[in-house]
Motif scaffolding. Structure first.
Motif, mmCIF file in Angstrom:
data_model
loop_
_atom_site.group_PDB
_atom_site.id
_atom_site.type_symbol
_atom_site.label_atom_id
_atom_site.label_comp_id
_atom_site.label_asym_id
_atom_site.label_seq_id
_atom_site.Cartn_x
_atom_site.Cartn_y
_atom_site.Cartn_z
ATOM 1 N N GLU A 73 2.950 14.291 -9.793
ATOM 2 C CA GLU A 73 3.923 15.384 -9.867
ATOM 3 C C GLU A 73 4.470 15.534 -11.289
ATOM 4 N N GLN A 74 4.736 14.420 -11.967
ATOM 5 C CA GLN A 74 5.226 14.504 -13.343
ATOM 6 C C GLN A 74 4.164 15.099 -14.270
ATOM 7 N N GLU A 75 2.909 14.767 -14.062
ATOM 8 C CA GLU A 75 1.843 15.310 -14.887
ATOM 9 C C GLU A 75 1.715 16.816 -14.672
ATOM 10 N N GLU A 76 1.791 17.276 -13.424
ATOM 11 C CA GLU A 76 1.712 18.706 -13.150
ATOM 12 C C GLU A 76 2.883 19.458 -13.765
ATOM 13 N N ALA B 144 0.830 -1.204 0.000
ATOM 14 C CA ALA B 144 0.000 0.000 0.000
ATOM 15 C C ALA B 144 0.871 1.263 0.000
ATOM 16 N N ILE B 145 1.946 1.273 0.743
ATOM 17 C CA ILE B 145 2.838 2.436 0.778
ATOM 18 C C ILE B 145 3.520 2.639 -0.569
ATOM 19 N N ASP B 146 3.971 1.552 -1.186
ATOM 20 C CA ASP B 146 4.629 1.659 -2.487
ATOM 21 C C ASP B 146 3.669 2.180 -3.555
ATOM 22 N N ASP B 147 2.424 1.699 -3.525
ATOM 23 C CA ASP B 147 1.446 2.176 -4.500
ATOM 24 C C ASP B 147 1.158 3.672 -4.310
ATOM 25 N N TYR B 148 1.088 4.112 -3.066
ATOM 26 C CA TYR B 148 0.820 5.525 -2.807
ATOM 27 C C TYR B 148 1.980 6.389 -3.304
ATOM 28 N N LEU B 149 3.196 5.975 -3.048
ATOM 29 C CA LEU B 149 4.349 6.752 -3.493
ATOM 30 C C LEU B 149 4.431 6.799 -5.015
ATOM 31 N N MET B 150 4.110 5.700 -5.683
ATOM 32 C CA MET B 150 4.139 5.682 -7.150
ATOM 33 C C MET B 150 3.063 6.601 -7.731
ATOM 34 N N GLN B 151 1.868 6.594 -7.139
ATOM 35 C CA GLN B 151 0.800 7.463 -7.609
ATOM 36 C C GLN B 151 1.173 8.933 -7.397
ATOM 37 N N GLU C 92 4.862 23.193 -18.233
ATOM 38 C CA GLU C 92 5.766 23.504 -19.332
ATOM 39 C C GLU C 92 5.020 23.808 -20.628
ATOM 40 N N MET C 93 3.827 23.247 -20.834
ATOM 41 C CA MET C 93 3.069 23.464 -22.058
ATOM 42 C C MET C 93 2.341 24.805 -22.058
ATOM 43 N N VAL C 94 1.996 25.375 -20.957
ATOM 44 C CA VAL C 94 1.215 26.605 -20.903
ATOM 45 C C VAL C 94 1.963 27.786 -21.504
ATOM 46 N N PRO C 95 3.234 28.074 -21.208
ATOM 47 C CA PRO C 95 3.935 29.209 -21.823
ATOM 48 C C PRO C 95 4.051 29.088 -23.338
ATOM 49 N N VAL C 96 4.192 27.874 -23.849
ATOM 50 C CA VAL C 96 4.313 27.689 -25.297
ATOM 51 C C VAL C 96 3.018 28.090 -25.996
#
Length: 374
Positions: free
Chosen positions: A355-358, A343-350, A363-367
């Motif tokens: 964070e990568q999606e945000e 459960a801890i590993d799944d939470y950290l991966m999610q 980065e796409m907004v200024p372009v």
């Protein structure tokens, strides 16, 4: 008769004043010449010194001059100083010097500075009591010359560490070379006999002098003196607060005298007096209860017998653990058992994926804004 110290001051002031080219006083030169003539050894020497002084002024060493006047002072010279004083209408050379300083402007400050220099040369510098080396009993160390560090030595902390190493090596040598030699003095342990009922305890500080080193402690049990029960109870009552009912021991100490032998002798006499008083048949103290209010009994917590591990209890625990393990296996097969690590590993991966999606969206907004401006 005049003393050598005022004459030295007077001559030094006159010579200093005469050596200054800007301020020359004929009277001061005359006075200096008369004083120096009084202490001259020969006219030739005075003429030679007079010629040298006329050629070039010399630096006066006040300490050397004062010492020279003190060594060369003679009764004849002092008598001439007295005549000089009386001829000027004064009784002592000190009064004549004070009057001369008052008449001559600027000489009072010079006299004061000269006197301070002479006192400083005789007495020395004032000791600095805040100095690390200050010692009232040793005046030679009352200077600051020892506090100067010329970068040619290690620090005080390093010296302390070296002293510690030296002490450790000293005791290491004793343990390696001298302590094995004590084996020949070893004696087998012999338990105390029935007659040896007193237990003595001494204190030592390995050669160091200490006020508590003279203290002697004695312990004994009243039942070891082979007395009757009545006498034994009386001895316990006479001991008073020095009696320990849990251990059945009487403990007494003495440090009133300077040496251990004296304190031990006093305790021996005190024990003899207690035994003699316990054997006195006049009053047995049977009507007096034993007072134990001075001794506070502290109950020590004990492990309950019910909590002790037995074979029956051990088998019961093993059966309970087997039943719990079987239930966990059933939950795992049905998917009801929660794996905490997973459960801890799944939470950290999610969390990492969010964070990568945000970051990608930021980065796409200024372009897109740049394209709209075009």
């Amino acid at each position: 008769m005049a003393s050598a110290s005022p004459a030295a001051r007077l001559c030094a002031l006159a010579c200093r004043r005469a050596s200054s080219p800007a301020q020359r006083l004929p009277r001061a030169q005359h006075l200096s010449r008369r004083v120096r003539c009084a202490f001259s050894t020969s006219p030739a020497r005075w003429a030679r010194e007079e010629g040298e002084t006329a050629d070039a002024p010399q630096t006066l060493d006040l300490k050397t001059m004062n010492k020279a006047f003190a060594e060369s002072a003679t009764p004849e010279g002092l008598r001439q100083l007295d005549e000089l004083t009386k001829s000027n209408g004064h009784n002592t050379i000190d009064e004549f010097l004070a009057a001369k300083l008052r008449e001559t402007p600027g000489w009072a400050s010079e006299d004061r500075s000269l006197e301070e220099e002479l006192i400083k040369d005789d007495v020395g510098e004032k000791p600095n009591k805040s100095s690390f080396w200050f010692d009232e009993e040793d005046p030679e160390t009352n200077t600051e010359e020892h506090d100067e560090f010329d970068e040619d030595d290690i620090t005080s902390m390093a010296h302390g560490k070296l002293e510690e190493v030296r002490e450790m090596r000293h005791y290491a040598r004793l343990a390696a070379w001298e302590m094995p030699l004590l084996a020949k003095f070893a004696k087998p342990f012999e338990p105390p006999t029935e007659n040896q009922v007193l237990r003595w305890r001494y204190t030592t500080y390995m050669g160091e002098s200490h006020p508590a080193e003279r203290k002697v402690v004695v312990q004994f049990s009243p039942s070891d003196f082979k007395l009757t029960p009545v006498q034994t109870d009386k001895l316990r009552k006479l001991a008073g607060p020095r009696y320990n009912p849990e251990k059945d021991l009487v403990k007494m100490s003495c440090e009133s005298y300077e040496h251990k032998a004296q304190n031990k002798l006093y305790l021996t006499g005190l024990v003899d007096d207690l035994i003699a008083a316990a054997k006195d048949p006049k009053d047995t103290f049977e009507d007096v209860p034993l007072d134990l209010r001075h001794h506070h009994v502290r109950e020590k917590p004990r492990f309950p017998k019910e909590w002790r591990m037995t074979n029956k209890r051990r088998l019961e625990l093993e059966e309970q653990r087997k039943v719990a393990a079987m239930e966990d296996m059933k939950r795992a097969e049905s998917g009801l058992l929660v794996d905490g690590k997973k459960a801890i590993d799944d939470y950290l991966m999610q969390k990492l994926v969010e964070e990568q999606e945000e970051q990608r969206v930021a980065e796409m907004v200024p372009v897109q804004k740049g394209k709209a401006r075009r």
